[in-house]
Write a protein that holds these residues in place. Structure first.
Motif, PDB file in Angstrom:
ATOM      1  N   PRO A  70      -4.384   6.545  28.028  1.00 48.11           N
ATOM      2  CA  PRO A  70      -5.777   5.537  28.397  1.00 48.11           C
ATOM      3  C   PRO A  70      -7.252   6.554  27.511  1.00 48.11           C
ATOM      4  CG  PRO A  70      -4.980   6.632  30.666  1.00 48.11           C
ATOM      5  CD  PRO A  70      -4.231   6.884  29.387  1.00 48.11           C
ATOM      6  N   GLY A  71      -7.764   5.157  27.798  1.00 46.13           N
ATOM      7  CA  GLY A  71      -9.717   5.825  27.135  1.00 46.13           C
ATOM      8  C   GLY A  71      -9.771   6.678  26.144  1.00 46.13           C
ATOM      9  N   PRO A  88      -4.266   2.813  55.163  1.00 49.25           N
ATOM     10  CA  PRO A  88      -4.358   2.511  53.685  1.00 49.25           C
ATOM     11  C   PRO A  88      -4.379   3.932  52.317  1.00 49.25           C
ATOM     12  CG  PRO A  88      -6.827   2.379  54.151  1.00 49.25           C
ATOM     13  CD  PRO A  88      -5.337   2.781  55.815  1.00 49.25           C
ATOM     14  N   THR A  89      -3.395   3.443  52.190  1.00 49.62           N
ATOM     15  CA  THR A  89      -2.951   5.284  51.131  1.00 49.62           C
ATOM     16  C   THR A  89      -2.186   4.908  49.928  1.00 49.62           C
ATOM     17  OG1 THR A  89      -2.152   6.070  53.300  1.00 49.62           O
ATOM     18  CG2 THR A  89      -1.294   7.180  51.171  1.00 49.62           C
ATOM     19  N   ALA A  90      -1.814   5.691  48.845  1.00 48.76           N
ATOM     20  CA  ALA A  90      -1.816   5.345  47.209  1.00 48.76           C
ATOM     21  C   ALA A  90      -1.091   5.987  47.196  1.00 48.76           C
ATOM     22  CB  ALA A  90      -2.711   4.238  46.850  1.00 48.76           C
ATOM     23  N   VAL A  91      -0.615   5.843  45.902  1.00 50.17           N
ATOM     24  CA  VAL A  91       0.067   7.796  45.561  1.00 50.17           C
ATOM     25  C   VAL A  91      -0.371   7.730  43.459  1.00 50.17           C
ATOM     26  CG1 VAL A  91       2.036   8.922  43.902  1.00 50.17           C
ATOM     27  CG2 VAL A  91       1.732   7.866  46.895  1.00 50.17           C
ATOM     28  N   VAL A  92      -1.215   7.621  43.500  1.00 44.07           N
ATOM     29  CA  VAL A  92      -1.661   7.505  41.531  1.00 44.07           C
ATOM     30  C   VAL A  92      -1.038   8.836  40.734  1.00 44.07           C
ATOM     31  CG1 VAL A  92      -4.034   6.419  42.994  1.00 44.07           C
ATOM     32  CG2 VAL A  92      -3.548   9.498  42.298  1.00 44.07           C
ATOM     33  N   GLN A  93      -0.888   7.711  39.027  1.00 42.72           N
ATOM     34  CA  GLN A  93      -0.344   9.185  38.693  1.00 42.72           C
ATOM     35  C   GLN A  93      -0.841  10.273  38.203  1.00 42.72           C
ATOM     36  OE1 GLN A  93       1.995  10.104  36.872  1.00 42.72           O
ATOM     37  NE2 GLN A  93       3.362   8.309  36.095  1.00 42.72           N
ATOM     38  N   TYR A  94      -0.971  11.204  37.077  1.00 43.43           N
ATOM     39  CA  TYR A  94      -1.428  12.660  37.054  1.00 43.43           C
ATOM     40  C   TYR A  94      -2.365  13.068  36.235  1.00 43.43           C
ATOM     41  CZ  TYR A  94       1.762  12.143  33.369  1.00 43.43           C
ATOM     42  OH  TYR A  94       2.175  12.353  32.015  1.00 43.43           O
ATOM     43  N   SER A 154      -0.925  -2.616  40.060  1.00 45.85           N
ATOM     44  CA  SER A 154      -1.810  -3.108  38.916  1.00 45.85           C
ATOM     45  C   SER A 154      -3.595  -2.353  38.537  1.00 45.85           C
ATOM     46  CB  SER A 154      -2.513  -4.563  38.374  1.00 45.85           C
ATOM     47  OG  SER A 154      -2.556  -5.319  39.560  1.00 45.85           O
ATOM     48  N   MET A 155      -3.393  -1.860  39.722  1.00 48.44           N
ATOM     49  CA  MET A 155      -4.942  -1.185  39.395  1.00 48.44           C
ATOM     50  C   MET A 155      -4.995   0.950  39.144  1.00 48.44           C
ATOM     51  SD  MET A 155      -6.652  -2.513  42.953  1.00 48.44           S
ATOM     52  CE  MET A 155      -6.753  -4.170  43.587  1.00 48.44           C
ATOM     53  N   ARG A 156      -6.035   1.295  38.771  1.00 48.01           N
ATOM     54  CA  ARG A 156      -6.694   2.353  38.690  1.00 48.01           C
ATOM     55  C   ARG A 156      -7.127   2.636  40.162  1.00 48.01           C
ATOM     56  NH1 ARG A 156      -4.486   4.140  34.207  1.00 48.01           N
ATOM     57  NH2 ARG A 156      -4.774   6.245  34.410  1.00 48.01           N
ATOM     58  N   GLY A 157      -7.161   4.602  40.377  1.00 44.78           N
ATOM     59  CA  GLY A 157      -7.893   4.621  41.431  1.00 44.78           C
ATOM     60  C   GLY A 157      -9.181   4.230  41.650  1.00 44.78           C
ATOM     61  N   GLU A 158     -10.315   3.940  41.043  1.00 44.56           N
ATOM     62  CA  GLU A 158     -11.026   3.895  40.594  1.00 44.56           C
ATOM     63  C   GLU A 158     -11.467   1.958  41.236  1.00 44.56           C
ATOM     64  OE1 GLU A 158     -13.776   4.640  37.240  1.00 44.56           O
ATOM     65  OE2 GLU A 158     -13.433   6.522  37.383  1.00 44.56           O
ATOM     66  N   GLU A 159     -10.783   1.677  41.146  1.00 42.78           N
ATOM     67  CA  GLU A 159     -11.047   0.192  41.402  1.00 42.78           C
ATOM     68  C   GLU A 159     -10.194  -0.158  42.192  1.00 42.78           C
ATOM     69  OE1 GLU A 159      -8.726  -3.951  39.942  1.00 42.78           O
ATOM     70  OE2 GLU A 159      -8.549  -2.224  38.348  1.00 42.78           O
ATOM     71  N   ALA A 160      -8.922   0.834  42.683  1.00 43.75           N
ATOM     72  CA  ALA A 160      -8.730   0.833  44.747  1.00 43.75           C
ATOM     73  C   ALA A 160      -9.703   1.407  45.545  1.00 43.75           C
ATOM     74  CB  ALA A 160      -7.691   1.677  44.913  1.00 43.75           C
ATOM     75  N   LEU A 217      -1.845   3.704  40.274  1.00 42.12           N
ATOM     76  CA  LEU A 217      -0.832   3.171  41.505  1.00 42.12           C
ATOM     77  C   LEU A 217       0.220   3.477  41.170  1.00 42.12           C
ATOM     78  CD1 LEU A 217      -4.534   2.991  41.960  1.00 42.12           C
ATOM     79  CD2 LEU A 217      -3.542   1.489  43.838  1.00 42.12           C
ATOM     80  N   ILE A 218       1.139   3.875  40.802  1.00 48.25           N
ATOM     81  CA  ILE A 218       2.653   3.780  41.375  1.00 48.25           C
ATOM     82  C   ILE A 218       3.270   3.241  42.433  1.00 48.25           C
ATOM     83  CG2 ILE A 218       2.910   4.713  39.096  1.00 48.25           C
ATOM     84  CD1 ILE A 218       4.149   7.785  41.170  1.00 48.25           C
ATOM     85  N   ALA A 219       2.235   3.757  43.848  1.00 49.69           N
ATOM     86  CA  ALA A 219       3.204   3.094  45.154  1.00 49.69           C
ATOM     87  C   ALA A 219       1.854   2.797  45.476  1.00 49.69           C
ATOM     88  CB  ALA A 219       3.654   3.935  45.874  1.00 49.69           C
ATOM     89  N   VAL A 220       1.610   1.517  46.953  1.00 50.17           N
ATOM     90  CA  VAL A 220       0.859   1.396  47.080  1.00 50.17           C
ATOM     91  C   VAL A 220       1.117   0.721  48.446  1.00 50.17           C
ATOM     92  CG1 VAL A 220      -1.209  -0.565  47.765  1.00 50.17           C
ATOM     93  CG2 VAL A 220      -0.326   0.331  45.446  1.00 50.17           C
ATOM     94  N   SER A 221       0.658   1.644  49.322  1.00 51.71           N
ATOM     95  CA  SER A 221       1.087   1.477  51.367  1.00 51.71           C
ATOM     96  C   SER A 221       1.033   0.117  51.774  1.00 51.71           C
ATOM     97  CB  SER A 221       0.364   2.452  52.306  1.00 51.71           C
ATOM     98  OG  SER A 221      -0.899   2.350  52.429  1.00 51.71           O
TER      99      SER A 221
END
Length: 343
Positions: free
Chosen positions: A321-322, A38-44, A67-73, A52-56
């Motif tokens: 953000p934030g 399970p892999t995801a590519v995240v923004q800088y 629609s998630m961010r890394g911590e939520e994933a 997350l901009i791409a999710v396997s």
């Protein structure tokens, strides 16, 4: 507002090729140990683990979404591998993904005119290649058909009699009594299957495709069966496809025009547009847009594959953000001054 274009021919063969989780595939090619995980590519932007901009597909099975961010994933799928987009001069560097996409385009362009719609999407006009195949080596006379072509999904093909799906596809391709349009689509099935396998062999990337008589239908079909599959829309199946298609899923109808159709006209599916005469749609939305709406309800689109390998323009954006949010004009000035000093 969209503008109607006259349909040049309903005997064209157009494919829309859509790479499967492309950013993830590019990263997995660089790091083969990530394959199957399970892999995801995240923004800088690192806030809350990055967007997350791409999710396997492996990660999607655990409920990870774009629609998630890394911590939520990580909360949903603790074993998910998060790979950050490369950064150059404080911004995302997408050059590696663009170059990988160019590898794919160079392969697809061997058989037809290509229009690169985005980093991971390509339209392909295969009409000439299909006409040539039909003249020289028609599918109905082929003794053997490649296994990948036999896995195609042909809309409207009846498999309810219990027969084997691949055998039904074989029979559809072999039909001697098919009209010219379907014979061309049969050629398109074989050509696209061959191209997809060539892309896999030369780049290690999988892709999905839609095959139809115009760009609009090909685009709709490419997302219907993923990953690594292809879907075909014969002319006889167009009405069935559009009758129940939500209006907001149609390109150019996801914004104000789509909202107006729902709220003002009671149109919820593309098929609902069939109840209105062309004059009524023109009266409400103007001559060009009204005709365009009348056309798409019938699966008509004259938009050509433009033969463009490079995008017309480049865009660049940055979110804050934030705690990084720029809430005042002075804060914006400070940020811009820093960027200018880097040039």
């Amino acid at each position: 507002m969209p503008v109607a274009k006259p349909e040049s021919s309903d005997s064209r063969v157009i494919a829309h090729v859509d790479m499967d989780c492309f950013y993830v595939q590019v990263e997995q090619r660089k790091q083969p140990q990530l394959r199957g995980l399970p892999t995801a590519v995240v923004q800088y932007n690192e806030w809350k683990g990055g967007a997350l901009i791409a999710v396997s597909y492996e990660a999607r099975k655990f409920g990870v979404k774009r629609s998630m961010r890394g911590e939520e994933a990580k909360e949903v799928c603790p074993q998910v591998q998060l790979v950050q987009v490369p950064v150059a001069r404080g911004k995302a560097d997408l050059s590696g993904y663009r170059n990988a996409g160019s590898e794919v385009v160079s392969i697809l362009a061997r058989r037809g005119r290509c229009e690169r719609a985005s980093i991971d999407e390509v339209y392909l006009d295969l009409t000439d290649a299909a006409e040539m195949m039909l003249a020289d080596r028609p599918p109905q006379g082929m003794e053997t058909i490649d296994e990948e072509a036999l896995k195609s999904h042909i809309l409207g093909l009846n498999n309810e009699d219990g027969s084997e799906v691949k055998e039904n596809v074989r029979k559809w391709i072999h039909r001697h009594n098919a009209d010219h349009r379907d014979k061309l689509l049969a050629c398109g099935i074989l050509i696209v299957a061959e191209l997809r396998m060539q892309v896999l062999k030369e780049t290690e990337f999988t892709c999905s495709a839609g095959i139809a008589h115009n760009k609009m239908l090909a685009k709709l079909a490419s997302s219907m069966n993923k990953p690594a599959q292809q879907t075909v829309v014969p002319f006889s199946s167009v009405k069935g496809l559009l009758d129940t298609l939500p209006i907001r899923k149609m390109k150019q109808l996801g914004g104000k025009l789509g909202i107006s159709l729902q709220m003002d006209m009671g149109v919820n599916t593309v098929g609902d547009l069939l109840q209105f005469p062309e004059e009524k749609l023109q009266e409400r939305y103007g001559i060009n847009t009204g005709t365009w709406l009348w056309n798409i309800a019938r699966g008509i689109s004259g938009e050509e594959v433009e033969g463009r390998l490079l995008p017309k323009s480049h865009g660049s954006g940055k979110t804050f953000p934030g705690p990084r949010a720029l809430k005042t004009v002075p804060a914006v000035r400070v940020f811009l001054n820093k960027k200018c000093s880097m040039i």
